[in-house]
Design a protein around this motif. Structure first.
Motif, PDB file in Angstrom:
ATOM      1  N   LEU A   1       0.837  -1.185   0.000  1.00 58.41           N
ATOM      2  CA  LEU A   1       0.000   0.000   0.000  1.00 58.41           C
ATOM      3  C   LEU A   1       0.881   1.247   0.000  1.00 58.41           C
ATOM      4  N   THR A   2       0.454   2.260  -0.716  1.00 56.17           N
ATOM      5  CA  THR A   2       1.196   3.515  -0.818  1.00 56.17           C
ATOM      6  C   THR A   2       0.233   4.681  -0.688  1.00 56.17           C
ATOM      7  N   SER A   3       0.764   5.898  -0.751  1.00 58.07           N
ATOM      8  CA  SER A   3      -0.095   7.075  -0.711  1.00 58.07           C
ATOM      9  C   SER A   3      -0.955   7.171  -1.962  1.00 58.07           C
ATOM     10  N   ILE A   4      -0.525   6.534  -3.056  1.00 54.97           N
ATOM     11  CA  ILE A   4      -1.308   6.535  -4.293  1.00 54.97           C
ATOM     12  C   ILE A   4      -2.401   5.476  -4.232  1.00 54.97           C
ATOM     13  N   THR A   5      -2.067   4.282  -3.742  1.00 53.12           N
ATOM     14  CA  THR A   5      -3.048   3.194  -3.585  1.00 53.12           C
ATOM     15  C   THR A   5      -3.121   2.824  -2.101  1.00 53.12           C
ATOM     16  N   PRO A   6      -3.839   3.625  -1.312  1.00 54.70           N
ATOM     17  CA  PRO A   6      -3.883   3.384   0.135  1.00 54.70           C
ATOM     18  C   PRO A   6      -4.795   2.226   0.541  1.00 54.70           C
ATOM     19  N   TRP A   7      -5.644   1.771  -0.372  1.00 48.02           N
ATOM     20  CA  TRP A   7      -6.539   0.650  -0.088  1.00 48.02           C
ATOM     21  C   TRP A   7      -6.177  -0.518  -0.981  1.00 48.02           C
ATOM     22  N   GLY A   8      -6.268  -1.722  -0.411  1.00 47.92           N
ATOM     23  CA  GLY A   8      -5.922  -2.907  -1.184  1.00 47.92           C
ATOM     24  C   GLY A   8      -6.726  -4.114  -0.760  1.00 47.92           C
ATOM     25  N   ALA A   9      -6.041  -5.227  -0.544  1.00 50.35           N
ATOM     26  CA  ALA A   9      -6.703  -6.509  -0.275  1.00 50.35           C
ATOM     27  C   ALA A   9      -7.568  -6.454   0.975  1.00 50.35           C
ATOM     28  N   TRP A  10      -7.062  -5.812   2.032  1.00 54.18           N
ATOM     29  CA  TRP A  10      -7.816  -5.803   3.285  1.00 54.18           C
ATOM     30  C   TRP A  10      -9.138  -5.053   3.151  1.00 54.18           C
ATOM     31  N   VAL A  11      -9.148  -3.954   2.440  1.00 50.87           N
ATOM     32  CA  VAL A  11     -10.392  -3.205   2.226  1.00 50.87           C
ATOM     33  C   VAL A  11     -11.333  -3.995   1.313  1.00 50.87           C
ATOM     34  N   ALA A  12     -10.750  -4.659   0.298  1.00 46.57           N
ATOM     35  CA  ALA A  12     -11.571  -5.482  -0.600  1.00 46.57           C
ATOM     36  C   ALA A  12     -12.254  -6.597   0.173  1.00 46.57           C
ATOM     37  N   PHE A  13     -11.508  -7.265   1.060  1.00 43.92           N
ATOM     38  CA  PHE A  13     -12.101  -8.334   1.865  1.00 43.92           C
ATOM     39  C   PHE A  13     -13.090  -7.775   2.887  1.00 43.92           C
ATOM     40  N   TYR A  14     -12.823  -6.599   3.392  1.00 39.67           N
ATOM     41  CA  TYR A  14     -13.754  -5.963   4.331  1.00 39.67           C
ATOM     42  C   TYR A  14     -15.125  -5.773   3.692  1.00 39.67           C
ATOM     43  N   ILE A  15     -15.177  -5.142   2.521  1.00 40.81           N
ATOM     44  CA  ILE A  15     -16.483  -4.922   1.893  1.00 40.81           C
ATOM     45  C   ILE A  15     -17.082  -6.234   1.394  1.00 40.81           C
ATOM     46  N   TYR A  16     -16.212  -7.218   1.101  1.00 41.33           N
ATOM     47  CA  TYR A  16     -16.706  -8.529   0.680  1.00 41.33           C
ATOM     48  C   TYR A  16     -17.488  -9.195   1.815  1.00 41.33           C
ATOM     49  N   PHE A  17     -16.911  -9.204   3.009  1.00 37.68           N
ATOM     50  CA  PHE A  17     -17.577  -9.883   4.123  1.00 37.68           C
ATOM     51  C   PHE A  17     -18.753  -9.078   4.662  1.00 37.68           C
ATOM     52  N   ILE A  18     -18.696  -7.758   4.549  1.00 35.31           N
ATOM     53  CA  ILE A  18     -19.877  -6.966   4.887  1.00 35.31           C
ATOM     54  C   ILE A  18     -21.042  -7.379   3.982  1.00 35.31           C
ATOM     55  N   GLY A  19     -20.736  -7.559   2.687  1.00 36.08           N
ATOM     56  CA  GLY A  19     -21.761  -7.984   1.738  1.00 36.08           C
ATOM     57  C   GLY A  19     -22.288  -9.372   2.042  1.00 36.08           C
ATOM     58  N   LEU A  20     -21.383 -10.301   2.370  1.00 39.84           N
ATOM     59  CA  LEU A  20     -21.819 -11.651   2.741  1.00 39.84           C
ATOM     60  C   LEU A  20     -22.774 -11.609   3.923  1.00 39.84           C
ATOM     61  N   SER A  21     -22.438 -10.789   4.915  1.00 42.83           N
ATOM     62  CA  SER A  21     -23.270 -10.694   6.110  1.00 42.83           C
ATOM     63  C   SER A  21     -24.643 -10.124   5.787  1.00 42.83           C
ATOM     64  N   ALA A  22     -24.653  -8.988   5.080  1.00 40.33           N
ATOM     65  CA  ALA A  22     -25.934  -8.361   4.748  1.00 40.33           C
ATOM     66  C   ALA A  22     -26.796  -9.283   3.893  1.00 40.33           C
TER      67      ALA A  22
ATOM     68  N   LEU B   1     -12.419  -7.504  11.651  1.00 38.79           N
ATOM     69  CA  LEU B   1     -11.005  -7.848  11.786  1.00 38.79           C
ATOM     70  C   LEU B   1     -10.202  -7.291  10.616  1.00 38.79           C
ATOM     71  N   PHE B   2     -10.782  -7.281   9.425  1.00 37.42           N
ATOM     72  CA  PHE B   2     -10.094  -6.694   8.274  1.00 37.42           C
ATOM     73  C   PHE B   2      -9.983  -5.173   8.425  1.00 37.42           C
ATOM     74  N   VAL B   3     -11.008  -4.531   8.980  1.00 33.85           N
ATOM     75  CA  VAL B   3     -10.923  -3.099   9.245  1.00 33.85           C
ATOM     76  C   VAL B   3      -9.799  -2.834  10.250  1.00 33.85           C
TER      77      VAL B   3
END
Length: 423
Positions: A51-72, A109-111
């Protein structure tokens, strides 16, 4: 409703002890690897990631929204039973609610691991920022977990009492604690449980749609600097993909638990119904994604068009065509297209797991491509692939969720106890 006279042969868990040993062994190894990677993350900070200042979000954020979606999605599937009272859905109600709770724990946990200062995870609850959408989301998540837990409690309280009174060993002791002292099995009390289950389910529907996963979509849609995210369709797409992934997860879990835990016949009518829901959600998800892509292409808006070019033709094209389109849409569409196939359990397991994996590609395609493209002409472009530490911590967090579900499936009455089980 089952009687409370006796509880013969209540023994949930793996039917084959060899499978149990292998499964827990895999989880133990994965948890150890994840724990070591998490230690590296704590000691080395964000330097262990790409992760860098250009791409501050990566796998952990992707998995975070993935599991939020699974839950909902899993929760909304459960409402088909406890709110809309769709016939046969009561057999998956508890599984869906339990899976929804675990998915939220995994998402949090991903957050946590994505925070620059992980020890400050409690700050939003002490210093509230009323103008922060993320602060509102965190509070909504806590309320949502409370709704899910309350629903699961009222859904299985009566069976917890039966297990506590007529069972033995650890299962009986755990069930006794989870009854919270409410051991009355009269018709009036059981009826009151059902009423509260429905009321809380109704409360949870707008919470899940508008605040939990729809709200997560708003977090992205409100980022004006990223044209791909800054769309009114984004929160809607998030909710639709949540329904898709949640239905797929519940369907796969239902079949697998019946096969490896309960050793009970699978309700083919229920399986057919879930297959039809999955087919409908795949078509709607694909349609809305196509509309979103069409808006980006036809508008000829530079940043939006660049993001779609990166998704479809760039370095992550394999994720779009193979994972998202192939596994998320095409394969499940084929497997659910015929009624005879929808009544074949292994076909539906493959279809469900295919969607569950495919939606991971959807989440990565949402998070990464818009970030690697420069916001303004002349600024440097980004590049991102997760490091081994990011992958290992992610696998460890997923293993935490799988362990919690397995222990619950081996201990709790996640399948309603029917009359013939007590005779």
């Amino acid at each position: 409703m089952a009687t409370a006279n006796k509880l013969p042969d209540f023994n949930p868990g793996f039917e084959d002890n060899r499978i149990r040993i292998v499964w827990y062994g895999i989880l133990a190894i994965t948890l150890l690897v994840g724990a070591y990677a998490t230690y590296q993350r704590i000691v080395g900070g964000m330097g262990t990631t790409n992760l860098t200042s250009i791409t501050p979000w990566g796998a952990w954020v992707a998995f975070y929204i993935y599991f939020i979606g699974l839950s909902a999605g899993a929760f909304l599937v459960s409402t088909l039973a406890n709110v809309f009272e769709m016939e046969g859905m009561e057999n998956i109600d508890r599984d869906a609610l339990f899976a929804a709770i675990i998915a939220m724990i995994v998402a949090m946990l991903f957050v946590w691991i994505d925070l620059g200062r992980m020890e400050r995870m409690y700050f939003p609850f002490i210093w509230r920022q009323l103008t922060s959408a993320l602060a509102w989301e965190v509070h909504a998540y806590v309320a949502y977990i409370g709704v899910l837990t309350a629903e699961l409690y009222f859904s299985m309280r009566a069976d917890l009492v039966r297990v506590a009174e007529h069972g033995s060993g650890l299962r009986a002791r755990v069930s006794g604690l989870l009854t919270l002292g409410r051991t009355d099995l009269s018709d009036a009390t059981v009826s009151a449980d059902k009423k509260w289950l429905k009321r809380i389910g109704i409360l949870g529907i707008p919470l899940a749609i508008f605040f939990v996963h729809g709200g997560t979509g708003i977090l992205f849609a409100g980022v004006k600097a990223r044209a791909y995210w800054n769309s009114g369709l984004f929160p809607v797409i998030f909710v639709i993909s949540a329904l898709l992934s949640g239905t797929a997860l519940v369907m796969a879990v239902y079949v697998l638990r019946r096969k490896f835990f309960d050793a009970k016949p699978i309700d083919l009518d229920l399986l057919d119904r879930l297959g039809q829901l999955l087919l409908a959600f795949v078509l709607v998800d694909a349609a809305f994604t196509a509309i979103e892509a069409l808006i980006g292409v036809m508008s000829l808006e530079g940043a939006h068009l660049a993001a779609w070019m990166t998704i479809a033709l760039g370095k992550m094209a394999w994720s779009f065509w193979i994972v998202m389109v192939g596994l998320g849409w095409v394969l499940p569409l084929v497997l659910t297209s015929r009624r005879s196939w929808r009544r074949r359990p292994m076909f539906m397991v493959i279809a469900g797991l295919s969607v569950v994996i495919g939606v991971v590609g959807v989440r990565f395609n949402i998070v990464v491509p818009p970030l690697v493209n420069p916001v303004m002409e002349g600024l440097p472009a980004g590049d991102y692939l997760p490091t081994l530490t990011e992958w290992a911590t992610s696998l460890g967090i997923v293993a935490v969720g799988l362990l919690i579900y397995t222990l619950g499936a081996e201990t709790l009455p996640l399948t309603p106890l029917t009359e013939d089980e007590h005779e």
